[in-house]
Design an enzyme around this catalytic site. Structure first.
Site, PDB file in Angstrom:
ATOM      1  N   ASP A 231       0.843  -1.194   0.000  1.00  0.00           N
ATOM      2  CA  ASP A 231       0.000   0.000   0.000  1.00  0.00           C
ATOM      3  C   ASP A 231       0.880   1.247   0.000  1.00  0.00           C
ATOM      4  O   ASP A 231       1.770   1.383   0.850  1.00  0.00           O
ATOM      5  CB  ASP A 231      -0.911  -0.012   1.238  1.00  0.00           C
ATOM      6  CG  ASP A 231      -2.057   0.976   1.138  1.00  0.00           C
ATOM      7  OD1 ASP A 231      -1.802   2.183   1.311  1.00  0.00           O
ATOM      8  OD2 ASP A 231      -3.200   0.567   0.873  1.00  0.00           O
TER       9      ASP A 231
ATOM     10  N   ASN B  58      -2.222  12.713  -5.094  1.00  0.00           N
ATOM     11  CA  ASN B  58      -3.284  13.151  -6.007  1.00  0.00           C
ATOM     12  C   ASN B  58      -3.740  14.575  -5.698  1.00  0.00           C
ATOM     13  O   ASN B  58      -3.950  15.384  -6.607  1.00  0.00           O
ATOM     14  CB  ASN B  58      -4.475  12.196  -5.916  1.00  0.00           C
ATOM     15  CG  ASN B  58      -4.252  10.907  -6.685  1.00  0.00           C
ATOM     16  OD1 ASN B  58      -3.544  10.882  -7.683  1.00  0.00           O
ATOM     17  ND2 ASN B  58      -4.854   9.826  -6.223  1.00  0.00           N
TER      18      ASN B  58
ATOM     19  N   HIS C 266      -4.213  13.869 -10.609  1.00  0.00           N
ATOM     20  CA  HIS C 266      -4.378  12.439 -10.844  1.00  0.00           C
ATOM     21  C   HIS C 266      -3.443  11.910 -11.936  1.00  0.00           C
ATOM     22  O   HIS C 266      -3.093  10.717 -11.925  1.00  0.00           O
ATOM     23  CB  HIS C 266      -5.836  12.127 -11.188  1.00  0.00           C
ATOM     24  CG  HIS C 266      -6.746  12.239 -10.000  1.00  0.00           C
ATOM     25  ND1 HIS C 266      -6.903  11.211  -9.094  1.00  0.00           N
ATOM     26  CD2 HIS C 266      -7.517  13.257  -9.545  1.00  0.00           C
ATOM     27  CE1 HIS C 266      -7.742  11.585  -8.143  1.00  0.00           C
ATOM     28  NE2 HIS C 266      -8.125  12.824  -8.390  1.00  0.00           N
TER      29      HIS C 266
ATOM     30  N   ASP D 175      -1.240   8.750 -11.351  1.00  0.00           N
ATOM     31  CA  ASP D 175      -1.211   7.571 -12.230  1.00  0.00           C
ATOM     32  C   ASP D 175       0.228   7.207 -12.601  1.00  0.00           C
ATOM     33  O   ASP D 175       0.575   6.024 -12.707  1.00  0.00           O
ATOM     34  CB  ASP D 175      -2.019   7.832 -13.501  1.00  0.00           C
ATOM     35  CG  ASP D 175      -3.515   7.764 -13.265  1.00  0.00           C
ATOM     36  OD1 ASP D 175      -3.934   7.338 -12.157  1.00  0.00           O
ATOM     37  OD2 ASP D 175      -4.272   8.133 -14.179  1.00  0.00           O
TER      38      ASP D 175
ATOM     39  N   GLU E 274      -4.348   2.583  -4.635  1.00  0.00           N
ATOM     40  CA  GLU E 274      -2.908   2.487  -4.371  1.00  0.00           C
ATOM     41  C   GLU E 274      -2.517   1.142  -3.788  1.00  0.00           C
ATOM     42  O   GLU E 274      -1.452   0.992  -3.200  1.00  0.00           O
ATOM     43  CB  GLU E 274      -2.481   3.606  -3.412  1.00  0.00           C
ATOM     44  CG  GLU E 274      -3.023   3.490  -2.011  1.00  0.00           C
ATOM     45  CD  GLU E 274      -4.380   4.169  -1.808  1.00  0.00           C
ATOM     46  OE1 GLU E 274      -4.624   4.669  -0.699  1.00  0.00           O
ATOM     47  OE2 GLU E 274      -5.174   4.197  -2.761  1.00  0.00           O
TER      48      GLU E 274
END
Length: 219
Positions: free
Chosen positions: A79, A87, A92, A96, A122
């Site tokens: 994680d 973000n 975003h 990404d 994530e």
């Protein structure tokens, strides 16, 4: 013959396209890792051949050839720490890119026979084949270190918290995932950027193995 060759070529082209579609449906579109819907089937295949107690080691034999070594298996949950802030602060698209780069680091860290998944957001999952607890921890520690040292464009350094557990006889995908996820949660509650073994938490009395307790109550 010419017509037969064209027919065979057409059939091969259809087969390749079909294979491509199947592969596409099994992959996360962003990272190219396996996706969550393929996980259960793969897990059951790996778990069915896993043993909870590897056979005794043979002195003088290479560890890769030890009996039982290849029959153990581990599930790890990876994680990304504070991913929401990535973000929020960078957008975003940059988020990404971080996911894509983490996936690449996972590919370069683990072996070809280990299965890598993106579960969404994530969160990533690894099915690791073979080895003992120390070796599994070492593999996950290499990933943690590789991510920590990497300089991500625009973002700089990020970290990951990793929890892992050994697959047990009769395990379901959800029960093994839950154990590893509890180890991740423990890591996040205690500083992040660490690898946590669920079995070690049980041994140290920091966590109660509810699945074992439930088994005892049935008899």
């Amino acid at each position: 013959r010419g017509e037969q060759s064209r027919l065979v070529s057409s059939m091969l082209r259809v087969f390749r396209n079909f294979q491509g579609l199947l592969d596409y449906s099994e992959r996360d579109t962003l990272t190219g890792l396996l996706n969550r819907k393929t996980f259960d089937g793969s897990f059951l295949r790996v778990a069915s051949s896993a043993v909870t107690s590897p056979a005794p080691t043979v002195p003088g034999l290479d560890e890769r050839r030890q009996p039982g070594a290849s029959r153990t298996a581990w599930l790890g949950v990876v994680d990304i720490d504070h991913f929401k802030s990535v973000n929020d602060n960078h957008g975003h698209l940059i988020g990404d890119e971080v996911l894509l780069l983490v996936a690449r680091l996972m590919r370069s860290t683990f072996r070809y026979q280990d299965q890598l998944y993106r579960f969404g957001g994530e969160e990533f999952v690894v099915l690791l084949r073979g080895g003992n607890a120390e070796q599994a921890a070492g593999a996950f520690e290499r990933l943690r270190g590789n991510v920590h040292r990497y300089v991500f464009p625009r973002v700089g350094h990020i970290t990951v918290s990793i929890g892992f557990t050994e697959l047990r006889a009769g395990d379901s995908p959800s029960s093994a995932f839950e154990r590893a996820d509890k180890a991740v949660y423990h890591g996040k509650q205690n500083g992040r950027n660490m690898v946590v073994h669920h079995g070690d938490l049980i041994t140290r009395g920091l966590l109660v193995d509810e699945s074992r307790t439930g088994d005892m109550e049935l008899f």
